[in-house]
Design a protein around this motif. Structure first.
Motif, PDB file in Angstrom:
ATOM      1  N   PHE A  60       0.851  -1.189   0.000  1.00 23.22           N
ATOM      2  CA  PHE A  60       0.000   0.000   0.000  1.00 23.22           C
ATOM      3  C   PHE A  60       0.886   1.238   0.000  1.00 23.22           C
ATOM      4  CE2 PHE A  60      -3.313  -2.491   2.666  1.00 23.22           C
ATOM      5  CZ  PHE A  60      -3.756  -3.145   1.517  1.00 23.22           C
ATOM      6  N   VAL A  61       0.502   2.218  -0.794  1.00 21.54           N
ATOM      7  CA  VAL A  61       1.208   3.491  -0.822  1.00 21.54           C
ATOM      8  C   VAL A  61       0.203   4.606  -0.555  1.00 21.54           C
ATOM      9  CG1 VAL A  61       2.530   5.130  -2.207  1.00 21.54           C
ATOM     10  CG2 VAL A  61       2.972   2.672  -2.420  1.00 21.54           C
ATOM     11  N   VAL A  62       0.529   5.461   0.401  1.00 21.58           N
ATOM     12  CA  VAL A  62      -0.272   6.636   0.698  1.00 21.58           C
ATOM     13  C   VAL A  62       0.571   7.862   0.399  1.00 21.58           C
ATOM     14  CG1 VAL A  62      -1.502   7.958   2.481  1.00 21.58           C
ATOM     15  CG2 VAL A  62      -1.549   5.445   2.508  1.00 21.58           C
ATOM     16  N   MET A  63       0.054   8.745  -0.434  1.00 21.08           N
ATOM     17  CA  MET A  63       0.754   9.987  -0.752  1.00 21.08           C
ATOM     18  C   MET A  63       0.010  11.133  -0.074  1.00 21.08           C
ATOM     19  SD  MET A  63       1.639   9.128  -4.724  1.00 21.08           S
ATOM     20  CE  MET A  63       0.203   8.080  -4.839  1.00 21.08           C
ATOM     21  N   ALA A  64       0.549  11.572   1.054  1.00 16.17           N
ATOM     22  CA  ALA A  64      -0.043  12.677   1.810  1.00 16.17           C
ATOM     23  C   ALA A  64       0.906  13.860   1.774  1.00 16.17           C
ATOM     24  CB  ALA A  64      -0.325  12.240   3.246  1.00 16.17           C
ATOM     25  N   ILE A  65       1.405  14.141   0.589  1.00 12.38           N
ATOM     26  CA  ILE A  65       2.388  15.196   0.408  1.00 12.38           C
ATOM     27  C   ILE A  65       1.743  16.563   0.583  1.00 12.38           C
ATOM     28  CG2 ILE A  65       4.013  13.933  -1.034  1.00 12.38           C
ATOM     29  CD1 ILE A  65       2.509  14.686  -3.458  1.00 12.38           C
ATOM     30  N   SER A  66       2.535  17.519   0.994  1.00 10.73           N
ATOM     31  CA  SER A  66       2.033  18.877   1.145  1.00 10.73           C
ATOM     32  C   SER A  66       3.137  19.863   0.775  1.00 10.73           C
ATOM     33  CB  SER A  66       1.555  19.138   2.574  1.00 10.73           C
ATOM     34  OG  SER A  66       2.617  18.972   3.493  1.00 10.73           O
ATOM     35  N   ALA A  67       2.716  21.043   0.375  1.00 12.21           N
ATOM     36  CA  ALA A  67       3.677  22.071  -0.019  1.00 12.21           C
ATOM     37  C   ALA A  67       4.192  22.805   1.212  1.00 12.21           C
ATOM     38  CB  ALA A  67       3.023  23.064  -0.981  1.00 12.21           C
ATOM     39  N   GLY A  68       5.450  23.199   1.161  1.00 14.28           N
ATOM     40  CA  GLY A  68       6.042  23.901   2.294  1.00 14.28           C
ATOM     41  C   GLY A  68       5.587  25.332   2.427  1.00 14.28           C
ATOM     42  N   SER A  69       5.023  25.895   1.353  1.00 16.79           N
ATOM     43  CA  SER A  69       4.505  27.261   1.379  1.00 16.79           C
ATOM     44  C   SER A  69       3.415  27.360   0.318  1.00 16.79           C
ATOM     45  CB  SER A  69       5.618  28.277   1.103  1.00 16.79           C
ATOM     46  OG  SER A  69       6.068  28.165  -0.231  1.00 16.79           O
ATOM     47  N   PRO A  70       2.566  28.383   0.388  1.00 19.26           N
ATOM     48  CA  PRO A  70       1.445  28.485  -0.557  1.00 19.26           C
ATOM     49  C   PRO A  70       1.809  29.114  -1.894  1.00 19.26           C
ATOM     50  CG  PRO A  70       1.288  30.237   1.053  1.00 19.26           C
ATOM     51  CD  PRO A  70       2.486  29.406   1.451  1.00 19.26           C
ATOM     52  N   THR A  71       3.003  28.823  -2.384  1.00 14.73           N
ATOM     53  CA  THR A  71       3.441  29.384  -3.655  1.00 14.73           C
ATOM     54  C   THR A  71       3.317  28.347  -4.765  1.00 14.73           C
ATOM     55  OG1 THR A  71       5.755  28.710  -3.389  1.00 14.73           O
ATOM     56  CG2 THR A  71       5.096  30.841  -2.421  1.00 14.73           C
ATOM     57  N   ILE A  72       3.236  28.835  -5.991  1.00 12.99           N
ATOM     58  CA  ILE A  72       3.131  27.924  -7.125  1.00 12.99           C
ATOM     59  C   ILE A  72       4.370  27.031  -7.205  1.00 12.99           C
ATOM     60  CG2 ILE A  72       3.143  27.830  -9.646  1.00 12.99           C
ATOM     61  CD1 ILE A  72       1.261  30.213  -9.647  1.00 12.99           C
ATOM     62  N   ASP A  73       5.533  27.598  -6.991  1.00 14.33           N
ATOM     63  CA  ASP A  73       6.762  26.803  -7.057  1.00 14.33           C
ATOM     64  C   ASP A  73       6.774  25.699  -6.006  1.00 14.33           C
ATOM     65  OD1 ASP A  73       7.709  28.252  -9.188  1.00 14.33           O
ATOM     66  OD2 ASP A  73       9.045  29.520  -7.992  1.00 14.33           O
ATOM     67  N   ALA A  74       6.334  26.028  -4.794  1.00 15.69           N
ATOM     68  CA  ALA A  74       6.315  25.038  -3.718  1.00 15.69           C
ATOM     69  C   ALA A  74       5.313  23.927  -4.018  1.00 15.69           C
ATOM     70  CB  ALA A  74       5.986  25.707  -2.387  1.00 15.69           C
ATOM     71  N   TYR A  75       4.164  24.291  -4.550  1.00 20.87           N
ATOM     72  CA  TYR A  75       3.161  23.280  -4.907  1.00 20.87           C
ATOM     73  C   TYR A  75       3.656  22.396  -6.045  1.00 20.87           C
ATOM     74  CZ  TYR A  75      -0.829  24.359  -1.947  1.00 20.87           C
ATOM     75  OH  TYR A  75      -1.682  24.486  -0.871  1.00 20.87           O
ATOM     76  N   ARG A  76       4.289  23.012  -7.032  1.00 27.64           N
ATOM     77  CA  ARG A  76       4.790  22.224  -8.156  1.00 27.64           C
ATOM     78  C   ARG A  76       5.871  21.241  -7.678  1.00 27.64           C
ATOM     79  NH1 ARG A  76       5.884  26.183 -11.315  1.00 27.64           N
ATOM     80  NH2 ARG A  76       3.909  26.119 -12.451  1.00 27.64           N
TER      81      ARG A  76
END
Length: 287
Positions: A60-76
């Motif tokens: 099983f793989v769970v991907m609960a990734i999150s961005a370190g800041s609310p910027t487009i670069d961080a989300y990408r």
């Protein structure tokens, strides 16, 4: 059998503890794995830059990734580069998990008219960070068609008590009270475990939200009463609580019918039970 959790933050750690309590081996990926509890074998890695080591027996793989800041670069970096590196690592290791689940967001629905939203509602994310989250969903399903996406509404729970803080600080009711949708952190984690372990193959998409979409003013008034504070006054110039909680909230009524049809039972079916538990200090880290 190993459970691999990519993005072992607050939610991912809670998921890992629940799997560990059921006797499963759990590997958690995060930048600083030293902070993980002993029940989770940590791997320190920046998924946006590196491929992880994949245990050969990963089911099983769970991907609960999150961005370190609310910027487009961080989300990408988090949602696209991180997911791509994880999927490439699975391919390189020749590992085909039995089930894969990506934690996403109901922010991919840019709906502001108070209408009902379910899994059949087309996503229409705003350009920017919300579109990147939706792009990650599409990447996952393109590469692993059988994978499941769980779009979570606003998560609250231990350490996520901003609305309580706002009420204690004297929040006012707004003349424009939007509908808000939420899920307790413990129920979000329990839903992930439930969907991965149930005998039937999960659907491609679920909405992770409790039973009570509710106008923001109602939640504020409830919290004020529970805190024995004076009745909140109406301030016509006050921003809606949903806006103060998140610019991504919109105004919509999210349905959890499909999740409930899997026989999932909420510990906190509405904001009332969840916030009462928070105020009583009853948050949990595992069952």
């Amino acid at each position: 059998m190993t459970i691999l959790i990519a993005g072992c933050g607050d939610l991912g750690t809670e998921v890992g503890l629940r799997f560990a309590a059921l006797g499963h081996a759990v590997v958690g990926l995060r930048r600083s794995a030293s902070v993980l509890p002993r029940e989770i074998t940590g791997q320190s890695i920046d998924l946006s830059r590196e491929k992880p080591v994949i245990p050969f027996d990963t089911e099983f793989v769970v991907m609960a990734i999150s961005a370190g800041s609310p910027t487009i670069d961080a989300y990408r970096a988090a949602y696209l580069d991180g997911l791509r590196n994880l999927l490439d690592a699975l391919d390189d290791a020749g590992v085909t998990p039995r089930r894969v689940l990506l934690v996403s967001s109901t922010a991919v629905y840019d709906i502001n008219d108070g209408s009902r939203v379910d899994e059949q509602t087309p996503a229409n994310p705003k350009p920017g960070t919300d579109s990147i989250v939706f792009d990650a969903e599409q990447m996952l399903h393109a590469r692993i068609p059988s994978a499941t996406v769980l779009r979570l509404a606003g998560i609250y729970g231990p350490g996520r008590e901003r609305l309580i803080t706002q009420v204690r600080a004297g929040a006012a009711l707004s003349a424009e009270s939007r509908h808000t949708n939420r899920i307790h952190r413990d129920d979000a984690a329990a839903a992930i475990v439930h969907l991965l372990l149930r005998p039937e193959q999960p659907a491609p998409l679920y909405l992770g939200v409790d039973n009570a979409p509710v106008p923001s003013n109602e939640v504020l008034a409830f919290l004020a009463a529970e805190l024995d504070l004076p009745e909140l006054a109406l301030n016509p110039s006050a921003a809606p609580a949903s806006t103060r909680e998140s610019q991504r909230g919109g105004d919509k009524l999210l349905s959890n019918r499909l999740l409930r049809d899997t026989d999932f039972t909420f510990t906190y079916p509405t904001y009332r039970e969840g916030y009462r538990a928070l105020l009583a200090g009853a948050g949990t880290l595992h069952p």
